[in-house]
Design a protein around this motif. Structure first.
Motif, short mmCIF file in Angstrom:
data_model
loop_
_atom_site.label_atom_id
_atom_site.label_comp_id
_atom_site.label_asym_id
_atom_site.label_seq_id
_atom_site.Cartn_x
_atom_site.Cartn_y
_atom_site.Cartn_z
N THR A 18 0.82 -1.21 0.00
CA THR A 18 0.00 0.00 0.00
C THR A 18 0.86 1.26 0.00
O THR A 18 0.33 2.37 0.02
CB THR A 18 -0.92 0.03 1.25
N LEU A 19 2.18 1.09 -0.04
CA LEU A 19 3.10 2.23 0.00
C LEU A 19 3.45 2.71 -1.39
O LEU A 19 3.33 1.97 -2.37
CB LEU A 19 4.39 1.84 0.74
N MET A 20 3.87 3.95 -1.48
CA MET A 20 4.43 4.48 -2.72
C MET A 20 5.47 5.53 -2.37
O MET A 20 5.44 6.13 -1.30
CB MET A 20 3.35 5.09 -3.63
N ARG A 21 6.41 5.72 -3.28
CA ARG A 21 7.41 6.77 -3.13
C ARG A 21 6.99 7.97 -3.97
O ARG A 21 6.63 7.81 -5.14
CB ARG A 21 8.78 6.28 -3.61
N ILE A 22 7.00 9.14 -3.36
CA ILE A 22 6.72 10.35 -4.13
C ILE A 22 7.97 11.22 -4.17
O ILE A 22 8.78 11.23 -3.24
CB ILE A 22 5.53 11.15 -3.56
N ASN A 23 8.11 11.94 -5.25
CA ASN A 23 9.18 12.91 -5.42
C ASN A 23 8.62 14.27 -5.00
O ASN A 23 7.70 14.79 -5.62
CB ASN A 23 9.61 12.93 -6.89
N PHE A 24 9.15 14.84 -3.92
CA PHE A 24 8.60 16.08 -3.40
C PHE A 24 8.65 17.21 -4.43
O PHE A 24 7.78 18.08 -4.46
CB PHE A 24 9.35 16.51 -2.14
N ALA A 25 9.66 17.19 -5.30
CA ALA A 25 9.80 18.27 -6.28
C ALA A 25 8.70 18.22 -7.33
O ALA A 25 8.35 19.26 -7.91
CB ALA A 25 11.18 18.19 -6.95
N SER A 26 8.14 17.04 -7.59
CA SER A 26 7.13 16.92 -8.65
C SER A 26 5.79 16.43 -8.13
O SER A 26 4.93 16.04 -8.91
CB SER A 26 7.64 15.97 -9.75
N ALA A 27 5.60 16.46 -6.79
CA ALA A 27 4.32 16.04 -6.22
C ALA A 27 3.58 17.23 -5.60
O ALA A 27 2.73 17.05 -4.74
CB ALA A 27 4.55 14.96 -5.16
N GLN A 28 3.89 18.44 -6.08
CA GLN A 28 3.23 19.64 -5.57
C GLN A 28 1.93 19.95 -6.31
O GLN A 28 1.20 20.85 -5.92
CB GLN A 28 4.14 20.86 -5.73
N ASP A 29 1.69 19.20 -7.36
CA ASP A 29 0.58 19.48 -8.26
C ASP A 29 -0.76 19.06 -7.63
O ASP A 29 -1.00 17.88 -7.40
CB ASP A 29 0.81 18.72 -9.57
#
Length: 490
Positions: free
Chosen positions: A461-472
């Motif tokens: 149920t986990l995922m990795r997000i990139n903070f630089a491109s997850a601001q949308d």
């Protein structure tokens, strides 16, 4: 969405969509296709259309049906032919459409192809991609790199760097600059201990090919970088996953591995670790854990490979194993793709003196040397401190992006499993992120599901997000819609 007025039928369009994802390895071998009911609801078609599309995929040999379990991407490593006398027609069709080379290509190692193609293939979308592993290109834009390249190309510089091979160990000016930079981080290394490489990934590969042989045992952090898992597996190594915690690797697990295989052919030879801003958790090593890790490596005679790919995003005083060890039982690896110049592909390793020549021999057998002109330009960027100022600006920008991304994720009902830090966030979504990734791919977003970061793929149920491109904000709206749809169809 599927087009009802298109020249292809809805069945053909749906089958083609899944076939493309399988062949592009955006769906890994062994992964489950959505149930007929879920797929019909997702694409607004009838269940009979989905059944017909899945039959097309069966006929092409791309998927297999498992009784009472559904449809799965075919795992060519386990079998080239469907089992059972009733599958003769599918057998012949599969063999006709898939030769052995294609079968090997479709059966990419565990998750590396899925992740890497996700990093480089946006599916035709120009939207920010939260599953990306790099900073957005506009964050890396600067004027000083071009100026440095122009300076080193002036006069006879371009000719001299073009008509002859550079120093196989790496440009001397860059190695001096790197030695000075490592000293600022508290890592004692002279230029003679440094070998430049085609990115940090090649540095890791050179170390593996030099110190290991097929069948050797390597300890790896879990969760960790799936590309490293796959690369080591492709070299014939046996992987032993070590849980990664807030302070570092689980030393008790490592000790059990070492003691269980002490004095045998299976004794671990190497431990690969991301000490600072670990991918995907964001954890950083504590001094106490680093000290105990080195004692364990000394006692059981294995090397620690320290991958410090994200060192530009953290202050110099962060703890690294190489600082405490003085490069005796550690090999330090880093590069510049994450902060400055992905296309230049410049990385390096710093190693114990006795290992430098064997490592250099391996480099010579693979790439002979590295691009002298680009290395000289990078040396100028480091010496002038322009790279350092650039990194400071990126860190400031990333801190703001991280705050916005964390706000969006929490508002969307996600929970951070680890404290947000660095470039990546490790997020619990509450749903199967493999299935979620397929839904979001339909609206132009690529995810990095949690299963990708484990040596043995399992639902997560986990995922990795990139903070630089997850601001949308639009991404998070689509995320919530997809997750809610999954809940309704469950």
């Amino acid at each position: 969405m599927l087009q009802r007025a298109a020249t292809q039928t809805l069945t053909e369009q749906l089958a083609a969509r899944f076939a493309m994802r399988i062949r592009d390895r955006l769906m890994a071998p062994g992964s489950r296709l959505p149930s007929v009911r879920q797929c019909a609801a997702l694409h607004a078609v009838s269940p009979s259309t989905v059944v017909a599309a899945y039959d097309h995929l069966l006929a092409q040999g791309l998927v297999e049906a498992r009784r009472n379990r559904g449809f799965y991407v075919r795992d060519w490593a386990k079998k080239l032919h469907p089992a059972g006398a009733g599958s003769a027609q599918a057998d012949s069709l599969s063999i006709a459409s898939t030769d052995p080379a294609e079968a090997r290509r479709l059966n990419a190692p565990i998750s590396a192809a899925t992740l890497m193609r996700g990093m480089f293939h946006s599916g035709g979308s120009d939207r920010p991609q939260p599953g990306m592993g790099v900073l957005p290109p506009e964050w890396l834009d600067n004027d000083f790199m071009a100026a440095a390249l122009q300076r080193v190309s002036s006069g006879h510089g371009l000719r001299d760097a073009t008509v002859r091979y550079g120093d196989p160990q790496g440009d001397p000016a860059l190695r001096r600059a790197l030695a000075d930079r490592l000293a600022e981080q508290g890592i004692a290394a002279v230029p003679a201990q440094i070998v430049t490489t085609v990115g940090a990934t090649q540095a890791l590969d050179i170390v593996s090919r030099t110190l290991l042989k097929p069948g050797d045992t390597v300890m790896v952090e879990e969760p960790g970088w799936s590309v490293e898992f796959a690369r080591l597996s492709a070299l014939g190594m046996r992987l032993l996953p070590v849980p990664r915690g807030p302070d570092g690797p689980d030393l008790a697990v490592m000790a059990r591995y070492c003691e269980a295989h002490a004095g045998t052919r299976d004794a671990p030879r190497l431990f690969v670790s991301v000490s600072v801003l670990h991918n995907p958790t964001g954890y950083s090593l504590s001094p106490a854990s680093a000290h105990q890790l080195l004692k364990l490596a000394q006692r059981h005679d294995f090397y620690v490979v320290e991958d410090d790919t994200y060192h530009h995003l953290v202050p110099d005083h962060a703890t690294r194993v190489s600082q405490l060890d003085g490069l005796q039982r550690t090999i330090y690896v880093s590069g510049f793709a994450k902060i400055l110049a992905p296309a230049w592909r410049i990385g390096f390793l710093a190693a114990p003196p006795a290992l430098v020549e064997p490592l250099l021999d391996t480099k010579l057998l693979t790439t002979l040397t590295t691009p002298a002109l680009l290395e000289r330009a990078l040396a100028q960027c480091i010496e002038s401190e322009q790279l350092q100022h650039h990194a400071e600006r990126v860190r400031t920008r990333l801190a703001l992006a991280r705050a916005r991304s964390v706000h969006h994720a929490r508002a969307a009902g996600c929970r951070f499993v680890t404290d947000p830090a660095g470039l990546f966030g490790w997020v619990d979504t509450g749903v199967d992120t493999d299935a979620l990734a397929l839904r979001l791919l339909d609206v132009g977003y690529l995810l990095a599901p949690g299963a990708l970061f484990h040596a043995t793929r399992a639902p997560s149920t986990l995922m990795r997000i990139n903070f630089a491109s997850a601001q949308d904000g639009e991404f998070w709206r689509q995320f919530q819609q997809a997750r809610d749809a999954m809940a309704k169809s469950a």
